[in-house]
Design a protein around this motif. Structure first.
Motif, mmCIF file in Angstrom:
data_model
loop_
_atom_site.group_PDB
_atom_site.id
_atom_site.type_symbol
_atom_site.label_atom_id
_atom_site.label_comp_id
_atom_site.label_asym_id
_atom_site.label_seq_id
_atom_site.Cartn_x
_atom_site.Cartn_y
_atom_site.Cartn_z
ATOM 1 N N HIS A 299 16.832 -0.532 25.291
ATOM 2 C CA HIS A 299 16.649 0.880 25.630
ATOM 3 C C HIS A 299 15.202 1.350 25.572
ATOM 4 O O HIS A 299 14.730 2.019 26.494
ATOM 5 N N PHE A 300 14.465 1.032 24.487
ATOM 6 C CA PHE A 300 13.096 1.553 24.408
ATOM 7 C C PHE A 300 12.243 1.025 25.553
ATOM 8 O O PHE A 300 11.369 1.725 26.062
ATOM 9 N N ALA B 48 13.274 0.132 16.858
ATOM 10 C CA ALA B 48 13.366 1.413 17.554
ATOM 11 C C ALA B 48 14.439 2.309 16.932
ATOM 12 O O ALA B 48 14.285 3.522 16.864
ATOM 13 N N SER B 49 15.501 1.692 16.451
ATOM 14 C CA SER B 49 16.592 2.460 15.832
ATOM 15 C C SER B 49 16.256 2.952 14.432
ATOM 16 O O SER B 49 16.977 3.772 13.882
ATOM 17 N N GLU C 51 13.196 3.086 28.665
ATOM 18 C CA GLU C 51 12.608 4.426 28.589
ATOM 19 C C GLU C 51 11.105 4.388 28.855
ATOM 20 O O GLU C 51 10.580 5.242 29.569
ATOM 21 N N THR D 106 13.575 8.282 14.068
ATOM 22 C CA THR D 106 13.958 9.299 15.047
ATOM 23 C C THR D 106 12.822 10.304 15.218
ATOM 24 O O THR D 106 11.892 10.355 14.395
ATOM 25 N N THR E 260 9.604 1.960 20.218
ATOM 26 C CA THR E 260 10.229 3.190 19.761
ATOM 27 C C THR E 260 10.825 3.916 20.954
ATOM 28 O O THR E 260 10.460 3.659 22.102
ATOM 29 N N SER E 261 11.707 4.852 20.653
ATOM 30 C CA SER E 261 12.340 5.634 21.723
ATOM 31 C C SER E 261 11.344 6.600 22.356
ATOM 32 O O SER E 261 10.302 6.918 21.776
#
Length: 178
Positions: A5-6, A32-33, A9, A36, A58-59
């Motif tokens: 996901h990161f 990344a998880s 994104e 927040t 990271t997100s």
């Protein structure tokens, strides 16, 4: 295409007009998880005025709360470019320790990428016993020197250069053993 996901994104942030594919919607990254956007805001409250440097793993939400992002290849230069006595470095504590050993006072988020400690020194020594003369290449964020023998901390660019210059070692060992 992005593996987690990161990455998806980040690619979309850099290429908003492009379609980004992620083959497994459940694919994630432990690092990344581990943080927040809310965590970043709380850290800013705790350390007002201290710049936030965020590792690329990271997100997008965490990146949006940060002052600047970096990779393992440019982390030291990014921190030095800020010209400040201390930074908040997120989220990899091992990369933060590496950066701190070369730059400013680093306040580190105490998480790590699970893969940073995958192989033990004993496992690397055993592999070396069957492959004399190999050099172990490790990212700067690896927490310790992996075993004895030839060792070099590298970034992704170094790995690409070295991989073109030397045969790859995979699950089946060196090319001569295949």
């Amino acid at each position: 295409m992005a593996g987690v996901h990161f990455m998806a994104e980040t690619v979309k942030l850099l290429n908003p007009e492009r379609t980004v594919l992620i083959p497994d919607l459940a694919a994630g990254c432990s690092l990344a998880s581990s943080i927040t956007a809310r965590d970043v805001r709380l850290l800013r409250e705790t350390y007002p005025g201290v710049p936030v440097v965020t590792y690329v793993n990271t997100s997008a939400d965490v990146k949006a709360e940060s002052d600047i992002c970096c990779t393992s290849a440019n982390a030291v230069a990014v921190v030095e470019s800020l010209g400040v006595p201390r930074v908040l470095f997120l989220p990899d504590r091992y990369l933060a320790a590496y950066v701190a050993s070369r730059t400013a006072w680093v306040i580190a988020w105490q998480r790590e990428l699970r893969g940073s400690r995958t192989l033990s020194g004993a496992e690397i020594r055993a592999y070396r016993a069957g492959n004399p003369g190999i050099t172990v290449l490790a990212h700067p964020e690896c927490p310790r020197r992996p075993g004895r023998g030839r060792f070099r901390r590298v970034d992704d660019g170094d790995v690409r250069v070295r991989s073109r210059a030397a045969p790859a070692l995979g699950r089946d060992g060196p090319p001569s053993a295949r």
